[in-house]
Design a protein around this motif. Structure first.
Motif, PDB file in Angstrom:
ATOM      1  N   PRO A   7       0.818  -1.146   0.125  1.00 51.80           N
ATOM      2  CA  PRO A   7      -0.042   0.043  -0.134  1.00 51.80           C
ATOM      3  C   PRO A   7       0.918   1.223  -0.043  1.00 51.80           C
ATOM      4  N   PHE A   8       1.980   1.173   0.761  1.00 46.71           N
ATOM      5  CA  PHE A   8       2.833   2.384   0.787  1.00 46.71           C
ATOM      6  C   PHE A   8       3.503   2.712  -0.572  1.00 46.71           C
ATOM      7  N   TYR A   9       3.837   1.698  -1.196  1.00 48.17           N
ATOM      8  CA  TYR A   9       4.286   1.628  -2.581  1.00 48.17           C
ATOM      9  C   TYR A   9       3.704   2.051  -3.717  1.00 48.17           C
ATOM     10  N   ILE A  10       2.284   1.660  -3.423  1.00 52.90           N
ATOM     11  CA  ILE A  10       1.308   1.972  -4.465  1.00 52.90           C
ATOM     12  C   ILE A  10       1.042   3.596  -4.379  1.00 52.90           C
ATOM     13  N   LEU A  11       0.760   3.838  -3.310  1.00 55.01           N
ATOM     14  CA  LEU A  11       0.380   5.434  -2.970  1.00 55.01           C
ATOM     15  C   LEU A  11       1.612   6.360  -3.194  1.00 55.01           C
ATOM     16  N   VAL A  12       2.687   5.915  -2.411  1.00 58.65           N
ATOM     17  CA  VAL A  12       3.916   6.967  -2.845  1.00 58.65           C
ATOM     18  C   VAL A  12       4.449   6.844  -3.932  1.00 58.65           C
ATOM     19  N   GLY A  13       4.702   5.626  -4.467  1.00 57.87           N
ATOM     20  CA  GLY A  13       5.550   5.281  -5.641  1.00 57.87           C
ATOM     21  C   GLY A  13       5.553   6.063  -6.811  1.00 57.87           C
ATOM     22  N   PRO A  14       4.319   6.355  -7.458  1.00 59.76           N
ATOM     23  CA  PRO A  14       4.097   7.322  -8.675  1.00 59.76           C
ATOM     24  C   PRO A  14       4.595   8.567  -8.266  1.00 59.76           C
ATOM     25  N   PHE A  15       4.142   9.092  -7.163  1.00 58.99           N
ATOM     26  CA  PHE A  15       4.444  10.500  -6.893  1.00 58.99           C
ATOM     27  C   PHE A  15       6.079  10.632  -6.974  1.00 58.99           C
ATOM     28  N   ILE A  16       6.724   9.694  -6.281  1.00 60.14           N
ATOM     29  CA  ILE A  16       8.305   9.936  -6.237  1.00 60.14           C
ATOM     30  C   ILE A  16       8.823   9.673  -7.605  1.00 60.14           C
ATOM     31  N   PHE A  17       8.623   8.514  -8.057  1.00 58.22           N
ATOM     32  CA  PHE A  17       9.260   8.273  -9.386  1.00 58.22           C
ATOM     33  C   PHE A  17       8.892   8.929 -10.628  1.00 58.22           C
ATOM     34  N   GLN A  18       7.535   9.447 -10.556  1.00 52.32           N
ATOM     35  CA  GLN A  18       7.212  10.395 -11.921  1.00 52.32           C
ATOM     36  C   GLN A  18       7.797  11.821 -11.518  1.00 52.32           C
ATOM     37  N   GLY A  19       8.007  12.153 -10.132  1.00 55.73           N
ATOM     38  CA  GLY A  19       8.607  13.440  -9.852  1.00 55.73           C
ATOM     39  C   GLY A  19       9.793  13.524 -10.166  1.00 55.73           C
ATOM     40  N   ILE A  20      10.477  12.487 -10.078  1.00 53.86           N
ATOM     41  CA  ILE A  20      12.077  12.350 -10.285  1.00 53.86           C
ATOM     42  C   ILE A  20      12.320  12.476 -11.885  1.00 53.86           C
ATOM     43  N   MET A  21      11.374  11.632 -12.513  1.00 56.90           N
ATOM     44  CA  MET A  21      11.596  11.664 -14.129  1.00 56.90           C
ATOM     45  C   MET A  21      11.186  12.805 -14.744  1.00 56.90           C
ATOM     46  N   PHE A  22      10.068  13.117 -14.555  1.00 60.33           N
ATOM     47  CA  PHE A  22       9.263  14.165 -15.331  1.00 60.33           C
ATOM     48  C   PHE A  22       8.860  15.542 -14.745  1.00 60.33           C
ATOM     49  N   ASP A  23       9.308  15.903 -13.450  1.00 60.39           N
ATOM     50  CA  ASP A  23       8.828  17.101 -13.031  1.00 60.39           C
ATOM     51  C   ASP A  23      10.285  18.111 -13.262  1.00 60.39           C
ATOM     52  N   ASP A  24      10.127  19.125 -13.677  1.00 60.00           N
ATOM     53  CA  ASP A  24      11.110  20.185 -13.677  1.00 60.00           C
ATOM     54  C   ASP A  24      10.865  21.443 -13.351  1.00 60.00           C
ATOM     55  N   VAL A  25      11.397  22.382 -13.636  1.00 59.01           N
ATOM     56  CA  VAL A  25      11.060  23.929 -13.154  1.00 59.01           C
ATOM     57  C   VAL A  25       9.957  24.371 -13.866  1.00 59.01           C
ATOM     58  N   SER A  26       9.759  23.833 -15.335  1.00 62.61           N
ATOM     59  CA  SER A  26       8.725  24.346 -16.163  1.00 62.61           C
ATOM     60  C   SER A  26       7.360  23.733 -15.985  1.00 62.61           C
ATOM     61  N   VAL A  27       7.501  22.660 -15.241  1.00 63.89           N
ATOM     62  CA  VAL A  27       6.241  21.914 -15.213  1.00 63.89           C
ATOM     63  C   VAL A  27       5.327  22.330 -13.868  1.00 63.89           C
ATOM     64  N   TRP A  28       4.062  22.654 -14.297  1.00 69.96           N
ATOM     65  CA  TRP A  28       3.325  23.441 -13.077  1.00 69.96           C
ATOM     66  C   TRP A  28       2.147  22.331 -12.986  1.00 69.96           C
ATOM     67  N   LEU A  29       1.947  21.183 -13.532  1.00 74.95           N
ATOM     68  CA  LEU A  29       0.888  20.364 -13.026  1.00 74.95           C
ATOM     69  C   LEU A  29       1.303  18.808 -13.503  1.00 74.95           C
ATOM     70  N   LEU A  30       1.516  17.879 -12.838  1.00 75.06           N
ATOM     71  CA  LEU A  30       2.003  16.656 -13.086  1.00 75.06           C
ATOM     72  C   LEU A  30       0.813  15.787 -12.356  1.00 75.06           C
ATOM     73  N   GLN A  31       0.008  15.000 -13.322  1.00 77.29           N
ATOM     74  CA  GLN A  31      -1.005  14.140 -12.685  1.00 77.29           C
ATOM     75  C   GLN A  31      -0.810  12.664 -13.011  1.00 77.29           C
ATOM     76  N   THR A  32      -1.302  11.894 -12.124  1.00 78.89           N
ATOM     77  CA  THR A  32      -1.023  10.589 -12.241  1.00 78.89           C
ATOM     78  C   THR A  32      -2.546   9.945 -12.539  1.00 78.89           C
ATOM     79  N   PRO A  33      -2.575   9.226 -13.577  1.00 83.95           N
ATOM     80  CA  PRO A  33      -3.680   8.398 -13.913  1.00 83.95           C
ATOM     81  C   PRO A  33      -4.018   7.466 -12.979  1.00 83.95           C
ATOM     82  N   MET A  34      -5.163   6.752 -12.854  1.00 83.53           N
ATOM     83  CA  MET A  34      -5.459   5.529 -12.139  1.00 83.53           C
ATOM     84  C   MET A  34      -4.922   4.109 -12.632  1.00 83.53           C
TER      85      MET A  34
END
Length: 181
Positions: free
Chosen positions: A22-49
């Motif tokens: 449950p921890f891996y499922i809830l926090v994993g996408p936030f952490i790993f997508q944030g590392i890979m796709f978030d940068d200074v210019s990104v103002w919205l990053l959504q994770t689909p179900m």
């Protein structure tokens, strides 16, 4: 003298994966997508179900590999390796299932593939706000592009907080924005 059997170690590993899932499922996408796709210019990053689902299936594959290894100890290396490979593929597919809006582009990854799409704001044909059929659901914003592709963003609290950035892009690139009827 050794007081444990290999099958117990594999079973403990399977139980540990299921407990931490449950921890891996809830926090994993936030952490790993944030590392890979978030940068200074990104103002919205959504994770689909679908990303959360792939993370869940990923944890299940690893737990199954370890669980079966406890019953078939002679094949444990193969079964654990197979579970790890399947979990890894689903993990990467879940990580690449994202949607982002930035000052330069609109980008998203297609579910169940490693393909990512990226369009500049100049390629936006129109944006339509779709009202939900029930009050429990959120509004959706559908971005249509000149080549016929489309992507849907949920208009949740995060989107609302960054709506001024969307309005800035709308004014700068002059694409139509309307509500569905």
């Amino acid at each position: 003298m050794v007081n444990y059997e290999k099958k117990h170690l594999y079973m403990m590993g399977a139980i540990a994966v299921l407990i931490l899932a449950p921890f891996y499922i809830l926090v994993g996408p936030f952490i790993f997508q944030g590392i890979m796709f978030d940068d200074v210019s990104v103002w919205l990053l959504q994770t689909p179900m679908t990303a959360y689902g792939m993370y869940g299936i990923s944890a299940l594959m690893l737990a199954l590999g370890l669980g079966f290894s406890s019953f078939f100890v002679k094949r444990a290396v193969f079964l654990t390796g197979l579970g790890l490979v399947l979990a890894g593929v689903l993990f990467v597919m879940g990580t690449f299932s994202y949607k982002s809006l930035s000052t330069e582009e609109i980008a998203w990854g297609e579910p169940f593939s490693f393909k990512t799409n990226s369009y500049s704001w100049e390629d936006v044909k129109e944006v339509i706000l779709v009202s939900p059929p029930t009050e429990e659901e959120k509004h959706k914003m559908v971005f249509y592009f000149n080549d016929g592709k489309e992507v849907t963003f949920v208009r949740n609290n995060e989107f609302q907080a960054e709506f001024s950035n969307f309005n800035t892009a709308k004014r700068q690139y002059k694409f139509p924005f309307k509500a569905s009827e």
